[in-house]
Design a protein around this motif. Structure first.
Motif, PDB file in Angstrom:
ATOM      1  N   PHE A   9       0.734  -1.104   0.045  1.00  0.00           N
ATOM      2  CA  PHE A   9       0.214  -0.273   0.141  1.00  0.00           C
ATOM      3  C   PHE A   9       0.424   1.686  -0.535  1.00  0.00           C
ATOM      4  O   PHE A   9       1.559   1.523   0.440  1.00  0.00           O
ATOM      5  CB  PHE A   9      -0.857  -0.408   1.455  1.00  0.00           C
ATOM      6  N   ASN A  38      -1.167   1.559  -8.210  1.00  0.00           N
ATOM      7  CA  ASN A  38      -1.445   2.584  -8.241  1.00  0.00           C
ATOM      8  C   ASN A  38      -2.465   2.826  -9.547  1.00  0.00           C
ATOM      9  O   ASN A  38      -2.761   4.109  -9.702  1.00  0.00           O
ATOM     10  CB  ASN A  38      -0.168   3.483  -7.973  1.00  0.00           C
ATOM     11  N   LEU A  45      -8.216   3.735  -5.133  1.00  0.00           N
ATOM     12  CA  LEU A  45      -7.471   2.628  -4.779  1.00  0.00           C
ATOM     13  C   LEU A  45      -8.767   1.423  -4.040  1.00  0.00           C
ATOM     14  O   LEU A  45      -9.167   2.515  -2.723  1.00  0.00           O
ATOM     15  CB  LEU A  45      -6.220   3.199  -4.453  1.00  0.00           C
ATOM     16  N   LEU A  47      -9.100  -2.304  -2.933  1.00  0.00           N
ATOM     17  CA  LEU A  47      -8.442  -4.076  -2.405  1.00  0.00           C
ATOM     18  C   LEU A  47      -9.530  -4.295  -3.716  1.00  0.00           C
ATOM     19  O   LEU A  47      -8.508  -5.450  -4.569  1.00  0.00           O
ATOM     20  CB  LEU A  47      -9.283  -4.471  -1.860  1.00  0.00           C
ATOM     21  N   GLN A  50      -7.540  -3.553  -7.263  1.00  0.00           N
ATOM     22  CA  GLN A  50      -5.688  -4.146  -6.983  1.00  0.00           C
ATOM     23  C   GLN A  50      -6.297  -5.731  -7.537  1.00  0.00           C
ATOM     24  O   GLN A  50      -5.419  -6.716  -8.897  1.00  0.00           O
ATOM     25  CB  GLN A  50      -5.720  -4.641  -6.195  1.00  0.00           C
ATOM     26  N   PHE A  71      -0.142  -5.088   2.341  1.00  0.00           N
ATOM     27  CA  PHE A  71      -1.458  -4.602   1.559  1.00  0.00           C
ATOM     28  C   PHE A  71      -1.510  -6.133   0.268  1.00  0.00           C
ATOM     29  O   PHE A  71      -2.592  -6.270  -0.344  1.00  0.00           O
ATOM     30  CB  PHE A  71      -1.813  -3.280   1.042  1.00  0.00           C
ATOM     31  N   THR A  75      -3.967  -8.930  -1.101  1.00  0.00           N
ATOM     32  CA  THR A  75      -4.469  -8.805  -2.099  1.00  0.00           C
ATOM     33  C   THR A  75      -4.484 -10.018  -3.412  1.00  0.00           C
ATOM     34  O   THR A  75      -4.723 -11.335  -3.415  1.00  0.00           O
ATOM     35  CB  THR A  75      -3.367  -7.647  -3.403  1.00  0.00           C
ATOM     36  N   TRP A 102      -4.592  -0.309  10.620  1.00  0.00           N
ATOM     37  CA  TRP A 102      -4.229   1.200  10.023  1.00  0.00           C
ATOM     38  C   TRP A 102      -5.371   1.842  10.822  1.00  0.00           C
ATOM     39  O   TRP A 102      -4.514   2.653  10.961  1.00  0.00           O
ATOM     40  CB  TRP A 102      -4.199   0.616   8.873  1.00  0.00           C
ATOM     41  N   HIS A 124       2.599   9.081  -0.080  1.00  0.00           N
ATOM     42  CA  HIS A 124       2.821   8.139  -0.426  1.00  0.00           C
ATOM     43  C   HIS A 124       4.201   7.418  -0.527  1.00  0.00           C
ATOM     44  O   HIS A 124       4.529   8.761  -1.229  1.00  0.00           O
ATOM     45  CB  HIS A 124       2.122   8.250  -1.974  1.00  0.00           C
ATOM     46  N   PHE A 137     -12.288   3.509   0.126  1.00  0.00           N
ATOM     47  CA  PHE A 137     -10.919   2.076   0.267  1.00  0.00           C
ATOM     48  C   PHE A 137     -11.676   1.495   0.969  1.00  0.00           C
ATOM     49  O   PHE A 137     -11.412   0.163   1.819  1.00  0.00           O
ATOM     50  CB  PHE A 137      -9.807   3.216   0.140  1.00  0.00           C
TER      51      PHE A 137
END
Length: 210
Positions: A9, A38, A45, A47, A50, A71, A75, A102, A124, A137
Protein backbone atom coordinates in the motif's frame (compact mmCIF):
# COMPACT_ATOMS: atom_id res chain seq x y z
CA UNK A 1 5.84 -21.08 -13.77
CA UNK A 2 5.27 -17.32 -13.89
CA UNK A 3 6.28 -15.11 -10.96
CA UNK A 4 4.44 -11.89 -10.10
CA UNK A 5 5.32 -9.49 -7.27
CA UNK A 6 2.60 -7.30 -5.73
CA UNK A 7 3.93 -4.24 -3.91
CA UNK A 8 2.44 -2.81 -0.75
CA UNK A 9 0.00 0.00 0.00
CA UNK A 10 1.29 3.47 -0.98
CA UNK A 11 4.34 1.82 -2.54
CA UNK A 12 5.44 1.18 -6.12
CA UNK A 13 7.34 -1.17 -8.46
CA UNK A 14 10.44 0.91 -7.63
CA UNK A 15 10.35 -0.01 -3.92
CA UNK A 16 13.55 -1.41 -2.39
CA UNK A 17 12.00 -4.88 -2.00
CA UNK A 18 10.63 -4.97 -5.55
CA UNK A 19 13.95 -3.92 -7.08
CA UNK A 20 15.96 -6.32 -4.90
CA UNK A 21 13.77 -9.31 -5.69
CA UNK A 22 13.56 -8.49 -9.41
CA UNK A 23 17.39 -8.46 -9.51
CA UNK A 24 17.63 -11.76 -7.59
CA UNK A 25 15.16 -13.44 -9.95
CA UNK A 26 17.09 -12.14 -12.95
CA UNK A 27 20.29 -13.62 -11.49
CA UNK A 28 18.70 -17.08 -11.64
CA UNK A 29 17.36 -16.41 -15.15
CA UNK A 30 13.76 -15.87 -14.12
CA UNK A 31 11.50 -12.91 -14.82
CA UNK A 32 9.66 -11.34 -11.89
CA UNK A 33 6.73 -9.27 -13.15
CA UNK A 34 5.99 -6.22 -10.99
CA UNK A 35 2.74 -4.48 -12.00
CA UNK A 36 2.06 -0.93 -10.78
CA UNK A 37 -0.98 -1.30 -8.52
CA UNK A 38 -1.39 2.48 -8.29
CA UNK A 39 -2.55 2.59 -11.94
CA UNK A 40 -1.68 6.32 -12.01
CA UNK A 41 -4.68 6.89 -9.74
CA UNK A 42 -3.82 6.14 -6.10
CA UNK A 43 -6.83 8.22 -5.03
CA UNK A 44 -9.30 5.59 -6.27
CA UNK A 45 -7.35 2.58 -5.00
CA UNK A 46 -9.35 -0.31 -3.52
CA UNK A 47 -8.60 -3.95 -2.83
CA UNK A 48 -11.25 -4.87 -5.41
CA UNK A 49 -9.49 -2.76 -8.06
CA UNK A 50 -6.17 -4.47 -7.31
CA UNK A 51 -7.78 -7.90 -7.61
CA UNK A 52 -9.36 -6.98 -10.94
CA UNK A 53 -6.11 -5.53 -12.28
CA UNK A 54 -3.92 -8.52 -11.40
CA UNK A 55 -6.50 -11.18 -12.30
CA UNK A 56 -6.63 -9.72 -15.82
CA UNK A 57 -2.86 -10.33 -16.09
CA UNK A 58 -2.92 -13.94 -14.87
CA UNK A 59 -2.20 -16.50 -17.60
CA UNK A 60 -4.97 -19.03 -18.18
CA UNK A 61 -2.72 -21.94 -19.16
CA UNK A 62 0.34 -21.56 -16.95
CA UNK A 63 0.87 -21.85 -13.16
CA UNK A 64 1.69 -18.71 -11.21
CA UNK A 65 3.54 -17.96 -8.01
CA UNK A 66 2.43 -14.69 -6.41
CA UNK A 67 4.77 -12.83 -4.07
CA UNK A 68 3.00 -10.10 -2.13
CA UNK A 69 4.26 -7.52 0.33
CA UNK A 70 1.94 -6.20 3.05
CA UNK A 71 -1.30 -5.06 1.31
CA UNK A 72 0.03 -6.76 -1.81
CA UNK A 73 0.25 -9.92 0.27
CA UNK A 74 -3.41 -9.62 1.20
CA UNK A 75 -4.20 -9.11 -2.49
CA UNK A 76 -2.16 -12.19 -3.42
CA UNK A 77 -3.98 -14.34 -0.85
CA UNK A 78 -7.38 -13.38 -2.28
CA UNK A 79 -6.23 -14.02 -5.84
CA UNK A 80 -5.04 -17.49 -4.79
CA UNK A 81 -8.46 -18.13 -3.27
CA UNK A 82 -10.22 -17.25 -6.51
CA UNK A 83 -7.89 -18.41 -9.31
CA UNK A 84 -6.66 -22.04 -9.56
CA UNK A 85 -3.68 -21.08 -11.72
CA UNK A 86 -2.14 -19.51 -8.59
CA UNK A 87 -0.16 -22.52 -7.37
CA UNK A 88 2.13 -20.96 -4.74
CA UNK A 89 2.14 -17.92 -2.46
CA UNK A 90 4.95 -16.00 -0.80
CA UNK A 91 3.58 -13.41 1.62
CA UNK A 92 5.93 -10.82 3.14
CA UNK A 93 4.40 -9.32 6.30
CA UNK A 94 0.92 -9.81 4.80
CA UNK A 95 -1.69 -7.22 5.78
CA UNK A 96 -4.32 -9.57 7.18
CA UNK A 97 -6.87 -7.69 9.33
CA UNK A 98 -5.53 -4.56 7.63
CA UNK A 99 -8.16 -2.01 8.64
CA UNK A 100 -8.29 -3.17 12.26
CA UNK A 101 -4.60 -2.29 12.58
CA UNK A 102 -4.36 0.72 10.27
CA UNK A 103 -7.47 2.68 11.26
CA UNK A 104 -6.63 2.92 15.00
CA UNK A 105 -3.31 4.51 14.01
CA UNK A 106 -5.27 7.28 12.26
CA UNK A 107 -7.45 8.01 15.30
CA UNK A 108 -11.21 8.53 15.59
CA UNK A 109 -11.16 12.22 14.65
CA UNK A 110 -9.19 11.65 11.44
CA UNK A 111 -11.44 8.74 10.43
CA UNK A 112 -14.57 10.86 10.92
CA UNK A 113 -12.99 13.65 8.91
CA UNK A 114 -12.15 11.16 6.14
CA UNK A 115 -15.75 9.96 6.10
CA UNK A 116 -17.16 13.48 5.92
CA UNK A 117 -14.70 14.95 3.42
CA UNK A 118 -14.43 11.68 1.41
CA UNK A 119 -10.64 11.98 1.01
CA UNK A 120 -7.69 11.42 3.33
CA UNK A 121 -4.16 12.63 2.62
CA UNK A 122 -1.81 9.64 2.79
CA UNK A 123 1.95 9.71 2.43
CA UNK A 124 2.86 7.73 -0.69
CA UNK A 125 6.36 6.25 -0.44
CA UNK A 126 6.61 5.66 -4.18
CA UNK A 127 5.68 9.26 -5.05
CA UNK A 128 7.48 10.70 -1.99
CA UNK A 129 4.55 13.01 -1.31
CA UNK A 130 1.07 12.94 0.23
CA UNK A 131 -1.83 12.00 -2.04
CA UNK A 132 -5.60 11.91 -1.43
CA UNK A 133 -7.21 8.50 -0.87
CA UNK A 134 -10.95 8.06 -1.34
CA UNK A 135 -13.04 6.75 1.59
CA UNK A 136 -14.20 4.03 -0.81
CA UNK A 137 -10.94 2.26 0.12
CA UNK A 138 -12.15 1.83 3.71
CA UNK A 139 -15.64 0.82 2.56
CA UNK A 140 -14.30 -1.83 0.19
CA UNK A 141 -11.90 -3.83 2.38
CA UNK A 142 -14.40 -5.19 4.97
CA UNK A 143 -16.19 -7.33 2.36
CA UNK A 144 -13.03 -9.50 2.28
CA UNK A 145 -13.02 -11.62 5.45
CA UNK A 146 -9.64 -13.30 6.04
CA UNK A 147 -11.41 -16.28 7.65
CA UNK A 148 -12.67 -17.22 4.18
CA UNK A 149 -9.14 -17.73 2.81
CA UNK A 150 -9.27 -21.54 2.83
CA UNK A 151 -7.94 -22.81 -0.50
CA UNK A 152 -4.94 -25.02 0.37
CA UNK A 153 -2.29 -23.25 -1.72
CA UNK A 154 1.30 -23.95 -0.56
CA UNK A 155 2.16 -20.71 1.21
CA UNK A 156 5.33 -19.24 2.71
CA UNK A 157 4.90 -16.30 5.10
CA UNK A 158 7.90 -14.26 6.23
CA UNK A 159 7.05 -11.82 9.02
CA UNK A 160 9.16 -9.65 11.33
CA UNK A 161 8.76 -10.14 15.09
CA UNK A 162 9.08 -6.36 15.56
CA UNK A 163 6.49 -5.43 12.92
CA UNK A 164 4.93 -2.13 14.00
CA UNK A 165 2.28 -2.03 11.24
CA UNK A 166 0.85 -5.56 11.11
CA UNK A 167 1.63 -7.49 14.33
CA UNK A 168 3.24 -10.88 13.78
CA UNK A 169 0.44 -12.46 15.81
CA UNK A 170 -1.82 -11.93 12.80
CA UNK A 171 0.34 -14.25 10.69
CA UNK A 172 0.69 -16.72 13.57
CA UNK A 173 -3.10 -16.93 13.87
CA UNK A 174 -3.46 -17.33 10.11
CA UNK A 175 -0.83 -20.09 9.86
CA UNK A 176 -1.92 -22.13 12.85
CA UNK A 177 -5.34 -22.77 11.28
CA UNK A 178 -3.92 -23.74 7.87
CA UNK A 179 -1.62 -26.76 7.55
CA UNK A 180 -0.43 -25.64 4.10
CA UNK A 181 1.12 -22.43 5.46
CA UNK A 182 4.77 -22.24 6.56
CA UNK A 183 5.60 -19.22 8.75
CA UNK A 184 9.16 -17.97 9.11
CA UNK A 185 9.59 -15.40 11.88
CA UNK A 186 12.53 -13.03 11.42
CA UNK A 187 14.25 -10.42 13.58
CA UNK A 188 12.93 -7.42 11.66
CA UNK A 189 10.18 -4.82 11.34
CA UNK A 190 7.43 -4.39 8.71
CA UNK A 191 9.85 -3.43 5.92
CA UNK A 192 12.05 -6.54 6.34
CA UNK A 193 14.88 -4.37 5.02
CA UNK A 194 17.60 -5.92 7.20
CA UNK A 195 16.74 -9.52 6.29
CA UNK A 196 16.40 -9.41 2.51
CA UNK A 197 19.22 -11.92 1.82
CA UNK A 198 17.58 -14.41 4.22
CA UNK A 199 14.21 -13.64 2.67
CA UNK A 200 15.54 -14.34 -0.81
CA UNK A 201 17.13 -17.60 0.36
CA UNK A 202 13.79 -18.74 1.79
CA UNK A 203 11.97 -17.77 -1.43
CA UNK A 204 14.58 -19.58 -3.53
CA UNK A 205 14.15 -22.77 -1.51
CA UNK A 206 10.35 -22.57 -1.42
CA UNK A 207 10.06 -21.85 -5.15
CA UNK A 208 12.82 -24.35 -6.05
CA UNK A 209 14.81 -21.73 -7.95
CA UNK A 210 18.34 -22.74 -8.93
Amino acid sequence: MQFIYLHGFASSPQSAKAVYLRDRFAAVHQTLQVPDLNQDDFTQLTLTRQLQQVSAQLPTDEPVTLIGSSFGGLTAAWLAEQYPQVQKLVLLAPAFAFLSHWLPQLGTEKIQQWQQQRYLMVYHYGEKRSLPLSYEFARDVPQYNDDHLLRPVPTLIIHGIHDEVIPIQVSRDFAVKRSWVQLIEVDSDHALGNVMPETWQAIQTFCQLQ
